[in-house]
Design a protein around this motif. Sequence first.
Motif, PDB file in Angstrom:
ATOM      1  N   GLY A 298      42.462  57.561  36.178  1.00 25.21           N
ATOM      2  CA  GLY A 298      41.711  56.521  35.482  1.00 25.21           C
ATOM      3  C   GLY A 298      41.485  55.314  36.367  1.00 25.21           C
ATOM      4  O   GLY A 298      42.431  54.637  36.783  1.00 25.21           O
ATOM      5  N   THR A 299      40.211  55.047  36.718  1.00 29.06           N
ATOM      6  CA  THR A 299      39.888  53.876  37.539  1.00 29.06           C
ATOM      7  C   THR A 299      38.994  52.922  36.772  1.00 29.06           C
ATOM      8  O   THR A 299      38.257  53.319  35.866  1.00 29.06           O
ATOM      9  CB  THR A 299      39.178  54.274  38.851  1.00 29.06           C
ATOM     10  OG1 THR A 299      37.914  54.896  38.537  1.00 29.06           O
ATOM     11  CG2 THR A 299      40.038  55.220  39.669  1.00 29.06           C
ATOM     12  N   VAL A 300      39.079  51.658  37.163  1.00 25.40           N
ATOM     13  CA  VAL A 300      38.289  50.589  36.561  1.00 25.40           C
ATOM     14  C   VAL A 300      37.604  49.833  37.691  1.00 25.40           C
ATOM     15  O   VAL A 300      38.265  49.446  38.669  1.00 25.40           O
ATOM     16  CB  VAL A 300      39.193  49.623  35.760  1.00 25.40           C
ATOM     17  CG1 VAL A 300      38.383  48.453  35.225  1.00 25.40           C
ATOM     18  CG2 VAL A 300      39.886  50.360  34.622  1.00 25.40           C
ATOM     19  N   GLU A 301      36.290  49.633  37.580  1.00 21.91           N
ATOM     20  CA  GLU A 301      35.573  48.893  38.620  1.00 21.91           C
ATOM     21  C   GLU A 301      35.066  47.570  38.058  1.00 21.91           C
ATOM     22  O   GLU A 301      34.445  47.526  36.988  1.00 21.91           O
ATOM     23  CB  GLU A 301      34.402  49.705  39.179  1.00 21.91           C
ATOM     24  CG  GLU A 301      33.704  48.983  40.335  1.00 21.91           C
ATOM     25  CD  GLU A 301      32.765  49.873  41.129  1.00 21.91           C
ATOM     26  OE1 GLU A 301      33.246  50.562  42.060  1.00 21.91           O
ATOM     27  OE2 GLU A 301      31.563  49.896  40.816  1.00 21.91           O
ATOM     28  N   LEU A 302      35.310  46.493  38.806  1.00 24.43           N
ATOM     29  CA  LEU A 302      34.890  45.143  38.448  1.00 24.43           C
ATOM     30  C   LEU A 302      33.908  44.643  39.497  1.00 24.43           C
ATOM     31  O   LEU A 302      34.044  44.953  40.681  1.00 24.43           O
ATOM     32  CB  LEU A 302      36.097  44.191  38.400  1.00 24.43           C
ATOM     33  CG  LEU A 302      37.359  44.705  37.705  1.00 24.43           C
ATOM     34  CD1 LEU A 302      38.485  43.692  37.866  1.00 24.43           C
ATOM     35  CD2 LEU A 302      37.090  44.989  36.235  1.00 24.43           C
ATOM     36  N   VAL A 303      32.925  43.867  39.066  1.00 20.92           N
ATOM     37  CA  VAL A 303      31.953  43.287  39.987  1.00 20.92           C
ATOM     38  C   VAL A 303      31.990  41.775  39.822  1.00 20.92           C
ATOM     39  O   VAL A 303      31.957  41.260  38.699  1.00 20.92           O
ATOM     40  CB  VAL A 303      30.531  43.825  39.709  1.00 20.92           C
ATOM     41  CG1 VAL A 303      29.505  43.130  40.603  1.00 20.92           C
ATOM     42  CG2 VAL A 303      30.484  45.335  39.926  1.00 20.92           C
ATOM     43  N   PHE A 304      32.056  41.048  40.942  1.00 13.03           N
ATOM     44  CA  PHE A 304      32.178  39.595  40.853  1.00 13.03           C
ATOM     45  C   PHE A 304      31.554  38.939  42.077  1.00 13.03           C
ATOM     46  O   PHE A 304      31.359  39.568  43.127  1.00 13.03           O
ATOM     47  CB  PHE A 304      33.650  39.180  40.725  1.00 13.03           C
ATOM     48  CG  PHE A 304      34.516  39.618  41.879  1.00 13.03           C
ATOM     49  CD1 PHE A 304      34.736  38.790  42.975  1.00 13.03           C
ATOM     50  CD2 PHE A 304      35.110  40.880  41.874  1.00 13.03           C
ATOM     51  CE1 PHE A 304      35.530  39.199  44.030  1.00 13.03           C
ATOM     52  CE2 PHE A 304      35.917  41.296  42.930  1.00 13.03           C
ATOM     53  CZ  PHE A 304      36.118  40.455  44.011  1.00 13.03           C
ATOM     54  N   ALA A 305      31.247  37.660  41.926  1.00 16.15           N
ATOM     55  CA  ALA A 305      30.753  36.852  43.031  1.00 16.15           C
ATOM     56  C   ALA A 305      31.919  36.053  43.618  1.00 16.15           C
ATOM     57  O   ALA A 305      32.804  35.596  42.890  1.00 16.15           O
ATOM     58  CB  ALA A 305      29.655  35.900  42.544  1.00 16.15           C
ATOM     59  N   ASP A 306      31.921  35.897  44.927  1.00 13.69           N
ATOM     60  CA  ASP A 306      32.948  35.111  45.606  1.00 13.69           C
ATOM     61  C   ASP A 306      32.519  33.650  45.551  1.00 13.69           C
ATOM     62  O   ASP A 306      31.751  33.174  46.380  1.00 13.69           O
ATOM     63  CB  ASP A 306      33.081  35.600  47.054  1.00 13.69           C
ATOM     64  CG  ASP A 306      34.078  34.786  47.858  1.00 13.69           C
ATOM     65  OD1 ASP A 306      34.680  33.857  47.301  1.00 13.69           O
ATOM     66  OD2 ASP A 306      34.246  35.085  49.058  1.00 13.69           O
ATOM     67  N   THR A 307      33.027  32.932  44.546  1.00 12.12           N
ATOM     68  CA  THR A 307      32.560  31.568  44.316  1.00 12.12           C
ATOM     69  C   THR A 307      33.654  30.513  44.413  1.00 12.12           C
ATOM     70  O   THR A 307      33.351  29.329  44.446  1.00 12.12           O
ATOM     71  CB  THR A 307      31.925  31.456  42.915  1.00 12.12           C
ATOM     72  OG1 THR A 307      32.886  31.877  41.930  1.00 12.12           O
ATOM     73  CG2 THR A 307      30.675  32.330  42.814  1.00 12.12           C
TER      74      THR A 307
ATOM     75  N   ALA B  87      37.775  34.608  46.077  1.00 13.92           N
ATOM     76  CA  ALA B  87      37.859  34.875  47.521  1.00 13.92           C
ATOM     77  C   ALA B  87      39.109  35.698  47.824  1.00 13.92           C
ATOM     78  O   ALA B  87      39.078  36.608  48.670  1.00 13.92           O
ATOM     79  CB  ALA B  87      37.883  33.562  48.303  1.00 13.92           C
ATOM     80  N   TRP B  88      40.220  35.398  47.139  1.00 16.48           N
ATOM     81  CA  TRP B  88      41.442  36.182  47.328  1.00 16.48           C
ATOM     82  C   TRP B  88      41.219  37.628  46.904  1.00 16.48           C
ATOM     83  O   TRP B  88      41.619  38.561  47.604  1.00 16.48           O
ATOM     84  CB  TRP B  88      42.570  35.553  46.514  1.00 16.48           C
ATOM     85  CG  TRP B  88      43.883  36.259  46.641  1.00 16.48           C
ATOM     86  CD1 TRP B  88      44.832  36.061  47.612  1.00 16.48           C
ATOM     87  CD2 TRP B  88      44.387  37.284  45.783  1.00 16.48           C
ATOM     88  NE1 TRP B  88      45.905  36.902  47.409  1.00 16.48           N
ATOM     89  CE2 TRP B  88      45.665  37.666  46.298  1.00 16.48           C
ATOM     90  CE3 TRP B  88      43.907  37.914  44.631  1.00 16.48           C
ATOM     91  CZ2 TRP B  88      46.441  38.650  45.691  1.00 16.48           C
ATOM     92  CZ3 TRP B  88      44.684  38.898  44.033  1.00 16.48           C
ATOM     93  CH2 TRP B  88      45.936  39.258  44.553  1.00 16.48           C
ATOM     94  N   LEU B  89      40.545  37.838  45.772  1.00 12.69           N
ATOM     95  CA  LEU B  89      40.264  39.201  45.322  1.00 12.69           C
ATOM     96  C   LEU B  89      39.386  39.945  46.317  1.00 12.69           C
ATOM     97  O   LEU B  89      39.612  41.123  46.604  1.00 12.69           O
ATOM     98  CB  LEU B  89      39.572  39.163  43.958  1.00 12.69           C
ATOM     99  CG  LEU B  89      40.429  38.960  42.718  1.00 12.69           C
ATOM    100  CD1 LEU B  89      39.549  38.879  41.482  1.00 12.69           C
ATOM    101  CD2 LEU B  89      41.443  40.086  42.579  1.00 12.69           C
ATOM    102  N   ALA B  90      38.368  39.246  46.841  1.00  9.87           N
ATOM    103  CA  ALA B  90      37.442  39.886  47.785  1.00  9.87           C
ATOM    104  C   ALA B  90      38.167  40.317  49.058  1.00  9.87           C
ATOM    105  O   ALA B  90      37.714  41.227  49.759  1.00  9.87           O
ATOM    106  CB  ALA B  90      36.300  38.939  48.126  1.00  9.87           C
TER     107      ALA B  90
END
Length: 295
Positions: free
Chosen positions: A69-78, A83-86
């Motif tokens: 089971g995987t989960v994909e998240l999409v976000f902007a580095d703002t 930035a830490w997640l990226a």
Amino acid sequence: MSDTPVQTSGTVLTVRQVQDYHALTLVAPAIAERFRPGQFVAVAVGGEHTSRLVRRCFGVHEVKSDYGGTVELVFADTEPGTAWLAGRRSRDRIDLLGPLGRPFRLPRDPVSCLLVGGGPGAAAVFALADALLRRGCQVHFVLGGPSGRQVFGSRMAQRIGDSATVATEDGSVGEQGTVRDVLPRVIEETGADVVYGCGPTDLLRSVTQVAGDFGLPSQVSVEEFLQQTGACGIGVCMTCMLPVHGDDGVTRMIRACADGPVLRGDRVRWGDLGTIPFDALGAPRVLSVSERGSQ
């Protein structure tokens, strides 16, 4: 399967750049098996000893059965948290809580559905599209952004949708203009029965207004509002309050995370976001001169 959210440690599978955004895929079976389209996850950022106490809330782009089971998240580095997640790498572990919030309500019968998205928030319409297609619904997309690099998922929409319209303000991809410019025409062409929206607040306001002009119901996800307000995601901090009309016509302040993020578009008082309207139930009241004098 339980609807109760869980706190779990997800293992990073990949972090990849998608136009101007980042797509983070986590192995998180406990969340994947509970997820319903429209729900979100609250992600801890900064590592185990960070001073960043507030989680970041993200809608879910895609759930797969891979690796349990995987989960994909999409976000902007703002900001520093994103930035830490990226900067995460494969096999890193991230603490996350979810799935949270109220999901989209799905139609009982196969109908024509129009899914509208903008910015990284548009990622959440694809999990919804998958559920609607499995119910035999027609799925049409309208995606928009200032430029082509800020439109998420246009190729995927063309591949899986019955139709896909893209609008960019600079005309670099699709039609030149905004989502609001193309929405009336697409509603007429597709014979849409219901409109769903994910993305910036201005886009959700437009979706609600145009759908209302055509007498159509709208459901919108205010997930970006959660990000802007720095909400905790679990209804404790009370920073994501917004005014909505109830069935009885009374305006109440609700928590976007716990009572949303999916709301009926026509119930949200879009012009009053960030305020407590004077006529809202329980709103602070300004005393009249006579009332002040009697105190």
